[in-house]
Structure formats: C-alpha cells, structure tokens
Design a protein around this motif. Structure first.
Motif, PDB file in Angstrom:
ATOM      1  N   GLY A 142       0.815  -1.202   0.000  1.00  0.00           N
ATOM      2  CA  GLY A 142       0.000   0.000   0.000  1.00  0.00           C
ATOM      3  C   GLY A 142       0.849   1.252   0.000  1.00  0.00           C
ATOM      4  O   GLY A 142       0.334   2.362   0.177  1.00  0.00           O
ATOM      5  N   GLY A 143       2.161   1.082  -0.206  1.00  0.00           N
ATOM      6  CA  GLY A 143       3.064   2.226  -0.224  1.00  0.00           C
ATOM      7  C   GLY A 143       2.849   3.112  -1.437  1.00  0.00           C
ATOM      8  O   GLY A 143       2.245   2.707  -2.435  1.00  0.00           O
ATOM      9  N   ARG A 144       3.346   4.328  -1.333  1.00  0.00           N
ATOM     10  CA  ARG A 144       3.144   5.329  -2.380  1.00  0.00           C
ATOM     11  C   ARG A 144       4.479   5.976  -2.757  1.00  0.00           C
ATOM     12  O   ARG A 144       5.253   6.396  -1.882  1.00  0.00           O
ATOM     13  N   ILE A 145       4.725   6.075  -4.056  1.00  0.00           N
ATOM     14  CA  ILE A 145       5.868   6.819  -4.575  1.00  0.00           C
ATOM     15  C   ILE A 145       5.329   7.879  -5.533  1.00  0.00           C
ATOM     16  O   ILE A 145       4.536   7.555  -6.429  1.00  0.00           O
ATOM     17  N   VAL A 146       5.733   9.118  -5.335  1.00  0.00           N
ATOM     18  CA  VAL A 146       5.267  10.213  -6.194  1.00  0.00           C
ATOM     19  C   VAL A 146       6.463  11.046  -6.642  1.00  0.00           C
ATOM     20  O   VAL A 146       7.281  11.470  -5.815  1.00  0.00           O
ATOM     21  N   PHE A 147       6.542  11.267  -7.945  1.00  0.00           N
ATOM     22  CA  PHE A 147       7.539  12.166  -8.525  1.00  0.00           C
ATOM     23  C   PHE A 147       6.933  13.550  -8.729  1.00  0.00           C
ATOM     24  O   PHE A 147       5.774  13.666  -9.148  1.00  0.00           O
ATOM     25  N   LEU A 148       7.729  14.580  -8.491  1.00  0.00           N
ATOM     26  CA  LEU A 148       7.384  15.913  -8.967  1.00  0.00           C
ATOM     27  C   LEU A 148       7.989  16.051 -10.357  1.00  0.00           C
ATOM     28  O   LEU A 148       9.201  16.226 -10.507  1.00  0.00           O
ATOM     29  N   SER A 149       7.156  15.923 -11.350  1.00  0.00           N
ATOM     30  CA  SER A 149       7.603  16.083 -12.730  1.00  0.00           C
ATOM     31  C   SER A 149       7.498  17.564 -13.087  1.00  0.00           C
ATOM     32  O   SER A 149       7.615  18.429 -12.224  1.00  0.00           O
ATOM     33  N   SER A 150       7.238  17.874 -14.332  1.00  0.00           N
ATOM     34  CA  SER A 150       7.135  19.266 -14.772  1.00  0.00           C
ATOM     35  C   SER A 150       6.478  19.320 -16.138  1.00  0.00           C
ATOM     36  O   SER A 150       6.620  18.390 -16.948  1.00  0.00           O
ATOM     37  N   ALA A 151       5.778  20.416 -16.389  1.00  0.00           N
ATOM     38  CA  ALA A 151       5.239  20.640 -17.730  1.00  0.00           C
ATOM     39  C   ALA A 151       6.349  20.621 -18.770  1.00  0.00           C
ATOM     40  O   ALA A 151       6.115  20.313 -19.942  1.00  0.00           O
ATOM     41  N   ALA A 152       7.584  20.921 -18.341  1.00  0.00           N
ATOM     42  CA  ALA A 152       8.722  20.929 -19.258  1.00  0.00           C
ATOM     43  C   ALA A 152       8.988  19.566 -19.877  1.00  0.00           C
ATOM     44  O   ALA A 152       9.630  19.468 -20.924  1.00  0.00           O
ATOM     45  N   ALA A 153       8.502  18.498 -19.249  1.00  0.00           N
ATOM     46  CA  ALA A 153       8.715  17.148 -19.784  1.00  0.00           C
ATOM     47  C   ALA A 153       8.043  16.973 -21.137  1.00  0.00           C
ATOM     48  O   ALA A 153       8.471  16.147 -21.933  1.00  0.00           O
ATOM     49  N   ARG A 154       6.976  17.756 -21.405  1.00  0.00           N
ATOM     50  CA  ARG A 154       6.210  17.549 -22.633  1.00  0.00           C
ATOM     51  C   ARG A 154       6.017  18.817 -23.452  1.00  0.00           C
ATOM     52  O   ARG A 154       5.753  18.746 -24.650  1.00  0.00           O
ATOM     53  N   LEU A 155       6.144  19.970 -22.830  1.00  0.00           N
ATOM     54  CA  LEU A 155       5.841  21.216 -23.544  1.00  0.00           C
ATOM     55  C   LEU A 155       6.931  21.648 -24.516  1.00  0.00           C
ATOM     56  O   LEU A 155       6.662  22.382 -25.455  1.00  0.00           O
ATOM     57  N   GLY A 156       8.168  21.233 -24.278  1.00  0.00           N
ATOM     58  CA  GLY A 156       9.253  21.698 -25.130  1.00  0.00           C
ATOM     59  C   GLY A 156       9.573  23.162 -24.885  1.00  0.00           C
ATOM     60  O   GLY A 156       9.476  23.998 -25.793  1.00  0.00           O
ATOM     61  N   VAL A 157       9.956  23.497 -23.651  1.00  0.00           N
ATOM     62  CA  VAL A 157      10.242  24.883 -23.267  1.00  0.00           C
ATOM     63  C   VAL A 157      11.678  25.232 -23.640  1.00  0.00           C
ATOM     64  O   VAL A 157      12.615  24.511 -23.283  1.00  0.00           O
ATOM     65  N   ALA A 158      11.858  26.320 -24.360  1.00  0.00           N
ATOM     66  CA  ALA A 158      13.202  26.747 -24.750  1.00  0.00           C
ATOM     67  C   ALA A 158      14.078  26.934 -23.512  1.00  0.00           C
ATOM     68  O   ALA A 158      13.631  27.476 -22.508  1.00  0.00           O
ATOM     69  N   GLY A 159      15.315  26.460 -23.597  1.00  0.00           N
ATOM     70  CA  GLY A 159      16.241  26.598 -22.488  1.00  0.00           C
ATOM     71  C   GLY A 159      16.219  25.429 -21.520  1.00  0.00           C
ATOM     72  O   GLY A 159      16.966  25.415 -20.545  1.00  0.00           O
ATOM     73  N   GLN A 160      15.357  24.444 -21.780  1.00  0.00           N
ATOM     74  CA  GLN A 160      15.229  23.337 -20.827  1.00  0.00           C
ATOM     75  C   GLN A 160      15.541  21.983 -21.464  1.00  0.00           C
ATOM     76  O   GLN A 160      14.911  20.971 -21.163  1.00  0.00           O
ATOM     77  N   THR A 161      16.571  21.973 -22.307  1.00  0.00           N
ATOM     78  CA  THR A 161      17.030  20.725 -22.916  1.00  0.00           C
ATOM     79  C   THR A 161      17.302  19.671 -21.855  1.00  0.00           C
ATOM     80  O   THR A 161      16.833  18.529 -21.952  1.00  0.00           O
ATOM     81  N   ILE A 162      18.068  20.033 -20.836  1.00  0.00           N
ATOM     82  CA  ILE A 162      18.471  19.067 -19.826  1.00  0.00           C
ATOM     83  C   ILE A 162      17.366  18.843 -18.795  1.00  0.00           C
ATOM     84  O   ILE A 162      16.993  17.705 -18.499  1.00  0.00           O
ATOM     85  N   TYR A 163      16.834  19.918 -18.255  1.00  0.00           N
ATOM     86  CA  TYR A 163      15.799  19.792 -17.227  1.00  0.00           C
ATOM     87  C   TYR A 163      14.591  19.024 -17.760  1.00  0.00           C
ATOM     88  O   TYR A 163      14.086  18.098 -17.112  1.00  0.00           O
ATOM     89  N   GLY A 164      14.124  19.393 -18.946  1.00  0.00           N
ATOM     90  CA  GLY A 164      12.973  18.709 -19.532  1.00  0.00           C
ATOM     91  C   GLY A 164      13.233  17.232 -19.733  1.00  0.00           C
ATOM     92  O   GLY A 164      12.357  16.390 -19.508  1.00  0.00           O
ATOM     93  N   ALA A 165      14.456  16.899 -20.151  1.00  0.00           N
ATOM     94  CA  ALA A 165      14.796  15.491 -20.362  1.00  0.00           C
ATOM     95  C   ALA A 165      14.777  14.714 -19.054  1.00  0.00           C
ATOM     96  O   ALA A 165      14.326  13.559 -19.010  1.00  0.00           O
ATOM     97  N   THR A 166      15.245  15.335 -17.962  1.00  0.00           N
ATOM     98  CA  THR A 166      15.234  14.623 -16.676  1.00  0.00           C
ATOM     99  C   THR A 166      13.801  14.389 -16.205  1.00  0.00           C
ATOM    100  O   THR A 166      13.504  13.332 -15.626  1.00  0.00           O
TER     101      THR A 166
END
Length: 260
Positions: A142-166
């Motif tokens: 019944g354990g829970r794991i939650v990641f804080l992702s980001s809109a950058a993962a899918r939006l393709g925000v300029a300047g976030q090549t590395i951050y968005g990929a992570t």
C-alpha cells in the motif's frame, strides 16, 4: 457525519526530498497535517534552519518530523535517508516516498555543458532511481511513490534541454515502476506535473526566461497566473492516500491545464 478516512495518513512514514523550500516544504507540511510523520530532507547547511522550521510546522499539526541532511545525488548519502525514515517509523516500514529534490538550471542547447548535464541527471534521475531501490525492501504494502515532474517534460520549453529530459525520465520511471512494483509489492507510483510555480527557483531564474514564459502563463486555462505551492501540494498528498489506490503509472495535471 462525513467520512474522509480514505484521505487520512495518520501513522504513515513519509520521506520528502528537497523539503526545506518551495513545493517540497508545502508537501511535507501537507502530509504532516494529514497525520504522516515526515523526514524533511535538505542538502546544504545553509538550508538547515529552513528545514528545522518545516519540522516545527509539522509538529504543530500534531505529527512527528525529523531533518536529514543528505544529497540524493550522492550514493553514499542514500542509506542515511533510509535509516532516518526507519528510525522515525512506528511500524518499521516506510509508506511514502516523494521525489521532489531537483536541479533546474536553464540553458539553451549551445550553452549546455557536460557538467550541467551530469549534475542534473545525478540529482533528478540517478538519485530517485537508487533511493527508490534502497527503500523498496522497507516500503509497506500500500506504499506510495510520487515524482514531482514538470510541464517541461512535454511542452518543449526553450532553455530546458536538460531539465525537460530529466523530468521526462521521471515520468518514464513512474510508468515502469507501476508495473514492476504494483502486484508484487502493492506500491503505486505516480507523477504530478506543475507548470511555473511561485518558488525561490522561479524568482531566481533568468529574467529573459520569465519574460519568454509570460505568453504561456497568460494562456493558462485555469487562470492567467503561475501556480502557488498550495495549488500543487494537495494533489501530491491525495496520491499518497488510500483513496488513490487505483491510480498508478499516471501523470496528474498540476499546471492549470497547460497540458494533460
């Protein structure tokens, strides 16, 4: 009388990485207010006072909390986080793991260095992978794991090549682990994906970047503003509850509708 027991976290033991500031603080406090006992993780000595203040807020809500100085990017620090949680636990088990700690330095492609790449992937991807690996033997069914992702993962925000990929990597891990840890361990794994949030990191970001983001912010369906930490933390807390038991491998929108 209304019955909201499915949202109660009393007696659960939670780890929130990067909990001394921003969204991490809001999540740690929210979990504490729901009854969880919380490991407040922080990295640098300069954050110690903020971490201690978070502990006081959790204790004021009637839950227990303890600070733990450790970097998820440092493999030798990971056992310290696990041991701190086990010492805090009243059951000998860990119930909740929130992968919140992250680096997010903006850099256009021509500015990306190997050092920038390595530091971000060490903190945002390698750290969560090996911390999870270390915690799985101790996590309750019944354990829970939650990641804080980001809109950058899918939006393709300029300047976030590395951050968005992570962050895209985090979402991939959640989908894979949902299958690996579901029936075998009774663990759910999900992501929450904020867009721009009014944190120190946002205020410290490049002025040009914030200006470039303004049209996106103004087009946010829910409201023409950036999020507050309290727009995000309750969604993370919900995914940690029993009422969210049938949700796993998902990405929960926490970005005002920028994307789903």
């Amino acid at each position: 009388m209304p019955d909201f027991k499915g949202l109660d976290l009393t007696g659960k033991t939670a780890i929130v990485t990067g909990a001394s500031r921003g969204i991490g603080t809001a999540i740690a406090v929210q979990l504490g207010q729901r009854g969880a006992n919380v490991v407040v993780n922080y990295t640098s000595s300069s954050s110690r006072q903020r971490a201690e203040d978070v502990v006081k807020r959790i204790e004021a809500a009637g839950s227990r909390a303890v600070i733990c100085q450790a970097s998820v990017a440092n493999m030798s620090d990971i056992p310290k986080i696990v041991d701190t949680a086990l010492q805090l636990s009243q059951t000998g088990k860990i119930d909740i793991l929130i992968h919140n700690a992250a680096l997010g330095v903006d850099a256009n492609l021509d500015e990306v260095t190997e050092e920038l790449f390595q530091s971000h992937f060490d903190t945002n991807v390698k750290g969560p992978i090996f911390l999870t690996q270390a915690i799985v033997p101790h996590i309750a069914r019944g354990g829970r794991i939650v990641f804080l992702s980001s809109a950058a993962a899918r939006l393709g925000v300029a300047g976030q090549t590395i951050y968005g990929a992570t962050k895209a990597a985090n979402e991939s891990c959640a989908r894979v682990w949902a299958k690996e840890l579901g029936q075998s361990h009774g663990i759910t794994v999900n992501c929450v994906n904020p867009g721009p949030v009014a944190t120190d990191q946002w205020q410290e970001s490049d002025e040009q970047f914030r200006q470039d983001m303004q049209p996106l912010i103004e087009s946010t369906p829910a409201a023409a503003r950036i999020a507050e930490v309290d727009d995000v933390a309750p969604l993370v807390a919900f995914l940690c509850t029993d009422d969210a038991r049938w949700t796993t491998g998902s990405v929960l929108c926490a970005n005002g509708g920028l994307y789903n």
